[in-house]
Design a protein around this motif. Sequence first.
Motif, short mmCIF file in Angstrom:
data_model
loop_
_atom_site.label_atom_id
_atom_site.label_comp_id
_atom_site.label_asym_id
_atom_site.label_seq_id
_atom_site.Cartn_x
_atom_site.Cartn_y
_atom_site.Cartn_z
N PHE A 166 33.35 23.07 15.06
CA PHE A 166 31.98 22.64 15.33
C PHE A 166 31.12 22.78 14.07
N LEU A 167 31.21 23.94 13.42
CA LEU A 167 30.42 24.18 12.21
C LEU A 167 30.82 23.24 11.08
N ALA A 168 32.11 22.99 10.94
CA ALA A 168 32.58 22.08 9.90
C ALA A 168 32.03 20.67 10.13
N GLU A 169 32.08 20.20 11.38
CA GLU A 169 31.55 18.87 11.69
C GLU A 169 30.05 18.80 11.45
N ASN A 170 29.34 19.84 11.84
CA ASN A 170 27.89 19.86 11.63
C ASN A 170 27.55 19.90 10.15
N ASN A 171 28.27 20.69 9.39
CA ASN A 171 28.01 20.75 7.94
C ASN A 171 28.27 19.40 7.29
N GLU A 191 34.51 27.05 17.28
CA GLU A 191 33.29 27.33 16.49
C GLU A 191 33.47 26.85 15.06
N ALA A 192 34.62 27.12 14.48
CA ALA A 192 34.87 26.69 13.10
C ALA A 192 34.85 25.17 12.99
N GLU A 240 28.43 18.54 19.63
CA GLU A 240 28.11 19.33 20.84
C GLU A 240 28.93 18.83 22.02
N MET A 259 25.60 15.28 15.07
CA MET A 259 25.49 16.66 15.54
C MET A 259 25.62 16.71 17.07
#
Length: 146
Positions: free
Chosen positions: A36-41, A33-34, A81, A77
């Motif tokens: 994934f969120l870092a890549e999306n940000n 999750e961390a 996923e 993004m």
Amino acid sequence: MRIPFARVRHGAAVLLAASLGLGASAWSAGDDEAAFLAENNAAMDRMMAGMAAKPSGDIDQDFVAMMAPHHQGAIEMAQAELRYGKNEQLRRIAQEIIVEQQQEIAAMRLALGLALPPSAPAPTQPDVAPPAPAPPPSMPNHHHQM
């Protein structure tokens, strides 16, 4: 009623083992999750910076200059996923997003007479060169015939 010590100890060991297993699973999910969120940000930051293009005086060129980073952000993004998502339906949608957004970027660039972006491996494929072909088997090996 008195419960034998060995039985209590065994029960505690089972609970501890189960909780450690769940903890490791939760920890792994938290790491994913961390990441994934870092890549999306990071994708969102790049997208927003790219969309802040300075107006050129050409509406069509400005449109492409702002939309291409927007589509590239969607691609990045969707790639995240594919790296971290588990839901097969969402992973298929992410693959479709990548293909469709790449096609739209290419179509917009072609409409302006711009060069297409360079080809790249699909995001789910390794970025490695294919192995070299093996030599033909018909070549004699004189060394072993001596």
